[in-house]
Design a protein around this motif. Structure first.
Motif, short mmCIF file in Angstrom:
data_model
loop_
_atom_site.label_atom_id
_atom_site.label_comp_id
_atom_site.label_asym_id
_atom_site.label_seq_id
_atom_site.Cartn_x
_atom_site.Cartn_y
_atom_site.Cartn_z
N ILE A 171 0.91 -1.26 0.05
CA ILE A 171 0.18 0.16 0.09
C ILE A 171 0.94 1.12 0.01
O ILE A 171 1.58 1.67 1.03
CB ILE A 171 -0.95 -0.02 1.12
N PRO A 172 1.10 2.00 -1.00
CA PRO A 172 0.28 1.71 -2.46
C PRO A 172 0.93 0.86 -3.40
O PRO A 172 0.13 0.58 -4.11
CB PRO A 172 0.31 3.40 -2.87
N ILE A 200 -1.55 0.09 -6.63
CA ILE A 200 -1.42 0.97 -7.89
C ILE A 200 -0.73 0.21 -9.15
O ILE A 200 -1.18 0.40 -10.29
CB ILE A 200 -0.73 2.17 -7.68
N GLY A 247 -3.65 -1.51 -10.09
CA GLY A 247 -4.87 -0.36 -10.58
C GLY A 247 -4.18 0.06 -11.99
O GLY A 247 -4.93 0.36 -12.83
N GLY A 248 -3.13 0.15 -12.39
CA GLY A 248 -2.39 0.70 -13.49
C GLY A 248 -2.46 -0.50 -14.58
O GLY A 248 -2.33 -0.21 -15.66
N ILE A 291 -10.58 0.21 -10.06
CA ILE A 291 -10.89 0.51 -8.86
C ILE A 291 -11.17 -0.91 -7.91
O ILE A 291 -10.55 -1.18 -7.18
CB ILE A 291 -12.39 1.04 -8.89
N MET A 315 -7.82 -2.24 -6.80
CA MET A 315 -7.16 -1.38 -5.77
C MET A 315 -8.03 -1.65 -4.46
O MET A 315 -7.39 -1.95 -3.45
CB MET A 315 -7.16 0.01 -6.09
N ASN A 351 -2.41 2.45 -17.35
CA ASN A 351 -1.39 3.49 -17.22
C ASN A 351 -0.21 2.80 -16.62
O ASN A 351 0.13 2.47 -15.53
CB ASN A 351 -1.94 4.13 -15.93
N MET A 381 1.71 4.46 -13.74
CA MET A 381 1.47 3.98 -12.24
C MET A 381 2.16 2.48 -12.07
O MET A 381 2.38 2.13 -10.96
CB MET A 381 0.01 3.71 -12.05
N ALA A 415 4.94 1.62 -13.37
CA ALA A 415 6.42 1.97 -12.89
C ALA A 415 6.42 2.47 -11.54
O ALA A 415 7.63 2.11 -10.81
CB ALA A 415 6.93 3.03 -13.83
N THR A 416 5.59 3.24 -11.00
CA THR A 416 5.79 3.76 -9.70
C THR A 416 5.54 2.50 -8.61
O THR A 416 6.36 2.48 -7.70
CB THR A 416 4.42 4.55 -9.47
N ALA A 447 6.17 -0.43 -9.24
CA ALA A 447 7.38 -1.32 -9.45
C ALA A 447 8.60 -0.77 -8.80
O ALA A 447 9.26 -1.48 -8.00
CB ALA A 447 7.80 -1.29 -11.02
#
Ligand SMILES: Nc1ncnc2c1ncn2[C@@H]1O[C@H](COP(=O)(O)OP(=O)(O)O)[C@@H](O)[C@H]1O
Ligand SMILES: Nc1ncnc2c1ncn2[C@@H]1O[C@H](COP(=O)(O)OP(=O)(O)O)[C@@H](O)[C@H]1O
Ligand SMILES: Nc1ncnc2c1ncn2[C@@H]1O[C@H](COP(=O)(O)OP(=O)(O)O)[C@@H](O)[C@H]1O
Lengths: 463, 112, 463, 463, 112, 112
Positions: free
Chosen positions: C28-29, C33, C36-37, C45, C48, C220, C223, C225-226, C228
């Motif tokens: 989390i997150p 995410i 979610g991406g 949604i 997540m 997306n 997200m 990449a974020t 990961a």
């Protein structure tokens, strides 16, 4: 049974690991998504791929040979300067080099700093995240046209032949360290180096497509803000980790870092509001923030709070002018430095490096002296040591010249074997041509379906 | 009056628009769209399975013009959007019975 | 007045809390995410929500009964294996179980490890974030069709009857721990378990809609990449926290983790470039990265740097083949494992677990022996202890069989009461039907307005 | 040469720096992107700019005068209450105030807590991130209409005249601290304050455009989830840092925080599923999560695990009703509190503050007494000290009244000089009119190009 | 020639396209749009207030066809897009005076 | 039947739609588009260079109506979308030869 040898202090080791992780987060995902969000949609994947892969390449080089070149025993390659500008290459793989006590031969316990209280693997990892962020910073200059296949060897060679020298000169006990040059966490070793390298690389590789330069518009400023936020708070590890101990200087460096950053951010907003534009922007705020972070980096633990405020203020005003006034002129216009790294990292790093020569406060103590050993602390011009400014100028000039020339040579050599630029089709199409991927893949994917071959096999099995 | 609709490659938009402007065209409306035709879409890979995207991104331009301008407008778009590669797109012309400028309420030719 | 009892070492406690927080951020997150991406917009949604709620469910079970089942006093349920495969349930709620000294009855101060130097609440929380990430990992296999209302009890029952056993067997001093099986941070307990469970669950619950499988395209990748990136750096806590002390082994584990990951990521890119596709992709890089992270997990502090490199290399090549060649064939095609968790976690975890049986270096010391107690360190086949490979195989097989069978039983039981799959309408519409929410709610929301009832009441008040 | 003075404990300093960084991440990028994602596209930039700049403004005030007003020597402004409600302003800039031992004159070593074991700069920075998140929280109430140029002075004045008082009263040794009021990490000082201030500010500044209120739809729930995740895990620093030592109480506070949060999140989901809507949503889950985090904040280290569960449960149910039933009625409908901060922070903070008066468990020890000094631990009504509830009510009422009135006065004063609301054009157009920026700049940017002037100069140079 | 415009439910796109292809249609252009009609939009909840979204997502297909094909094209779309639930959408036909293939400059029937 | 196409300022959509509804219009389709015309786009700044965005966001509405309703529909849109500022947009009318309701297969007037 005990958890650790007596030289190991868990508190210092914990902080060093934490600080290294924070710095790592600045790169992955920090810079990766900042870049992915600030470029046009067509370059988002490519920008992130270069960040992730560059990070990985540095670590492999670092462990196999480069860490020792930056922080190991000096390679005596000749008289004078030549005897103290780089270390001997060596691998960090065995059990002792991982679990033994950390050591920088020219520094540890040599009256410049106390002996380390954590293992070598911690030092190697901590220094790795710094070595890794530097190529990711100059990546910002060459986004949108560099060939991915030339990028990987470029990072490897640059780390090997340039970064190690920067690091050895200032942090490994090399020439400029011996002269007393100050660079707390890499205003020179990292930011000035990234600004210089990025600028030269942008010139050698050539500009983006005219069209891409003319219609530059960030695809996702939410991601830019996310990346920027990780930079700001991650910088607590960047500057807070550099005393190598969780000591009072580490805390002071963290506070000073945030203070200079807050001042620089607000200064940039005020400059924006007072300019003909009369509007402040998020990208402007992020620029101001980065300038503050970069400029305080060489100074964080050497100056007091007043020094931090002035460094943030001066650097922000100067770089605001250089971005807004100089980037239209002369060489800054000719060379297509995609994200303006030469301004926000190069110039900001240089300013910070020079200003520490003015503001270093000798009462800010990095380590406490014992007996006859004096405290480790340093004075700038304003505290009676004008020579420090000259030393800072000399060290800065060395980085600029050395990194600029070496980057030129390395790229020209790589260019003999691998094209430095993408093909025309790749320049036009971006991510799809390069990586067969799109950042928001679904939007245009109305009606995607399995290709006949895979569809066929799936259908046959009835799955 | 006629409505000219053109479906073109996205990166040609600027050229098309600039040439129309040079011709005296005062306004037009564009939207993003996806084309299906001879030009093949691309392939994406996910977990080893390859997916083909049938549709390719296109820009759809529409502009209402006087009857006498139709030919040169069509010609101009056609020339500026051409790359000689499959997928350059189509232009079609539809009759328009009336046009209104919302701001002023003007009708017909004056509304252009 | 003093801050802590004498057994508490602030440095170790600080590191353990930090490491736990980093692991928490991976879920989390991080995973939320990433999922979610990577899914289609219509599932963002739902994916997540399942991550957030699953995380919460585990903690409630953990504190009320499950932690003690994994790390408490053994429940003697019969002779032999039955006497040491799970602990007695118990709650961690009172002041003593929160602030008393941490303790794993079968391990602490038993010659296998030194006594803990932090409180029980820290151990409970640290082990919780591991327990919580496991369901979030196998969630990846069943995205896009599992009924949300069946998900919550599934997580609760799986944690209670499966995870606790995995943990007790290998970490709580149970059967396989007594046999000397090695699993530094969960290659088996977590990743092999997640791969197995996810695969079985995907089979039991059935596949996604044909259409959703055919047109899978991430909505997306920024997200992804974020998420990961949070995984990579968060893994510093995952593997760095497992010595339970901020000692030299923790630092070595962190360095090895990053090293194996960098190698695996680059290996995957090279495999991609050499394949018929001739292109590397971000999703490929992320796959490679995850494989490296997973494969080094059971080995991080047991192997030296060379071992880490080989583990990253071998695992990446094998899983590359399994993803690219096996996922079209046989059972891997039949079962719709949405994100391929069986490959990147299941197979990668198994490979890592087996390879630690080869590469464990006895000179890598986890804890120092004192007096006659030997160092806590372990040897693999390459260092003269071939039996270790067999032990690793045995432990791996236990996890696969036990988790697979139990997952099947649990899901079948839940299915008697609550449908495991969404309704057809929900499968078609996704988030809107399920949660009355859309991930990018505004785009289609041109013209949204208050419903008449609320509009009415607002109008009346004139607000 | 030694790294630190003998009073400095690296473990405590490491944890305090880490905790502060985690709290910082909750604001930047946490809240910034949560807001940027939850508002309509047209407000994304503005919301993030206000968060970044507000954070910076607080730090400048904090270092120059405000920290000392919250935690320094009392300003004796009159008899009784007046002599202990705020500290004397002073700057934290010099080497001693950065590197000297941390000190809160009315508390340290006064039998209430042990002496600090880290430097003053660490305390200043740690308290800064709390001071900074508070305006960012009440920013949620006034998104979508407040004038950016009025926001900056509002933050400065509120921090100076309101936050310092809140902090001094409860944490700096002021009136309510002397009465024994409990607020572990800011249920009152931060959350009740933010809820009150945001609500009053929303009333004074006036509502958003009717249209913006009617068509509110989040532009990007992936970013909301990212921000929410940073909040949850960042809270480990928020509540774990408040013992000021990496001690057993810190670990217990972290566990309790997560426990209450998990319970509150699940409770909210269950309430949603049982309501007429019959669907749970991500925004609902995030609401539940925040309510849990906020409500446990004043109690985290004072209550045991059972207390934490009850606090999460009770607060979630009450705030669920207040959001779903009260927000349509009376004053809650009249005042346009954009994100409902008055519910999720104001009411939740108040409930937590009152419940600690019931659940505080005297066997939960914050610091150990030595010799005749008793343990630092506190009892609530359920443990034989009913008076605690009254004290908690008194402290809560003080915050509500003082912060409400002061916010009103400050805004009215600013309004005399700078308009509090945006112009009509800005309200209609949002980010583009305000900051000449769009969050997803590229989408509508088909056909962007350099303006003639810059184009011209570029063309001339042939670059 | 005629322009056929169809507004359909998004998940029917693939079916519609495949059937048109089978009929010999060589190209078409689609765009995302929002429909307002008998079909009700959905409801979102935010802070306890319920918001109704009036518009529902639709896909807009347009294709130019020969006069003789109009009937079968309309029929094909109509059949493939049907779900028998409210909101299935509309098809309308507009006269086209000319069509051009940008790549070759061909006009009329040849441009299809 | 006629097809009425209107290109308007996005924030006027709700008003336009509500007034059409009041007039008895049962359905319409909207899409996002970008307009180029007399109204100037905005300027973005990046690294000190200013970029001008030529296009401004617009909403494109299309609805098919009976011949007799055309005038009042055009009038209604024109009035509700007006702000009296440059960029209010255009409305044009195109002949429609047939319309089909997909759900029922009804043609012509019945399909509206
Ligand atoms: N009959 C048609 N009606 C509407 N649009 C069409 C039609 N045929 C083609 N198009 C559009 O024109 C684009 C280009 O067509 P394509 O067949 O790929 O190449 P070309 O026009 O060069 O032959 C398509 O992607 C589609 O958007
Ligand atoms: N007169 C019209 N002109 C243009 N589009 C229309 C018209 N009427 C309906 N539509 C489109 O058709 C869609 C379906 O219409 P609706 O009335 O909901 O259902 P149905 O067609 O089944 O009666 C609408 O969402 C809208 O996009
Ligand atoms: N000839 C045209 N054909 C199609 N659309 C047009 C035409 N002229 C203008 N438009 C559309 O109308 C919008 C408004 O036109 P503009 O010239 O800016 O203002 P106004 O209509 O008030 O004179 C443009 O942005 C464009 O979308």
């Amino acid at each position: 049974m005990v958890p650790d040898p007596s030289w190991l202090h868990a508190g210092d080791n914990a902080w060093q690991l934490t600080a290294a992780t924070l710095v790592g987060l600045m790169s992955i995902p920090g810079l990766a998504i900042l870049y992915g969000g600030i470029v046009q949609k067509k370059w988002a994947i490519n920008s992130m791929m270069m960040a992730f892969s560059g990070f990985a390449v540095v670590l492999v080089c670092w462990v196999l040979w480069a860490f020792d070149m930056g922080f190991g025993h000096p390679a005596h390659l000749g008289p004078g300067f030549l005897s103290s500008f780089v270390g001997q290459p060596g691998a960090v793989l065995g059990h002792l080099s991982e679990q033994g006590r950390a050591n920088i031969p020219l520094l540890s316990g040599k009256g410049l700093m106390p002996k380390f209280q954590f293992p070598q693997s911690d030092l190697v990892y901590f220094q790795f995240v710094f070595a890794a962020i530097t190529p990711l910073l100059f990546l910002g200059s060459i986004l949108g046209r560099m060939n991915f296949k030339a990028w990987l060897p470029f990072v490897a060679l640059w780390t090997t032949f340039v970064y190690t020298v920067n690091a050895f000169l200032l942090w490994g006990g090399g020439y400029w360290a011996q002269k007393g040059a100050l660079d707390f966490s890499g205003g020179y070793v990292i930011h000035l180096a990234a600004g210089t390298t990025g600028f030269v690389a942008a010139a050698v590789i050539g500009p983006r497509l005219r069209k891409d330069r003319d219609t530059f518009a960030p695809n996702n400023l939410l991601m830019v803000a996310t990346g920027a936020g990780l930079l700001w708070l991650g910088w607590n590890g960047f500057n807070g980790g550099d005393p190598y101990f969780a000591n009072a200087n580490a805390s002071a460096a963290v506070l000073n870092t945030n203070l200079a950053t807050a001042v620089a951010l607000l200064t940039w907003i005020i400059c924006d509001l007072m300019s003909s534009r009369r509007k402040s922007s998020l990208l402007g705020s992020v620029n101001g923030m980065i300038v503050g972070l970069v400029a305080i980096t060489p100074a964080a633990g050497f100056v007091n709070g007043t020094g931090a405020i002035f460094i943030g203020l001066i650097a922000s005003v100067i770089v605001w002018f250089s971005v807004n006034k100089l980037s239209h002129r002369g060489i800054f216009k000719k060379v297509d430095d995609t994200l303006g790294v030469v301004h926000t990292h190069g110039i900001a790093g240089l300013i910070g490096g020079i200003l520490v020569g003015f503001f270093a406060d000798p009462r800010m103590v990095e380590y406490l002296g014992v007996g006859k050993t004096p405290n480790a602390s340093y004075a700038g011009l304003l505290y009676g040591h004008p020579g420090q400014v000259l030393i800072q100028l000399g060290a800065g000039a060395t980085i600029i010249v050395f990194d600029g020339v070496m980057t030129f040579i390395i790229l020209k050599l790589i260019g003999l074997v691998i094209p430095l630029r993408m093909t025309d089709e790749e320049l036009q199409e971006g991510d799809l041509a390069l990586h067969a991927e799109e950042v928001y893949a679904e939007a245009p994917a109305i009606g995607a379906r399995l290709t006949s071959s895979s569809l066929e096999s799936r259908t046959r099995s009835g799955a | 009056m006629k409505l000219v609709v053109a479906v073109i490659k996205p990166f040609k938009l600027d050229e098309v628009k600039d040439n129309l402007k040079a011709l005296g065209v005062q306004g037009l409306t564009v939207s993003e769209s996806q084309g299906f035709g001879r030009q093949r879409g691309h392939t994406e890979v996910y977990r080893g399975a390859e997916y083909e995207i049938d549709f390719v991104p296109k820009i759809r331009i529409e502009l209402v013009v006087d009857d006498e301008s139709v030919a040169e407008v069509v010609e101009s778009i056609s020339t500026s959007a051409r790359t000689d590669k499959i997928g350059d797109g189509k232009i079609w012309v539809v009759p328009v019975e009336d046009m209104v400028r919302i701001r002023t309420g003007e009708h017909g030719h004056d509304a252009l």
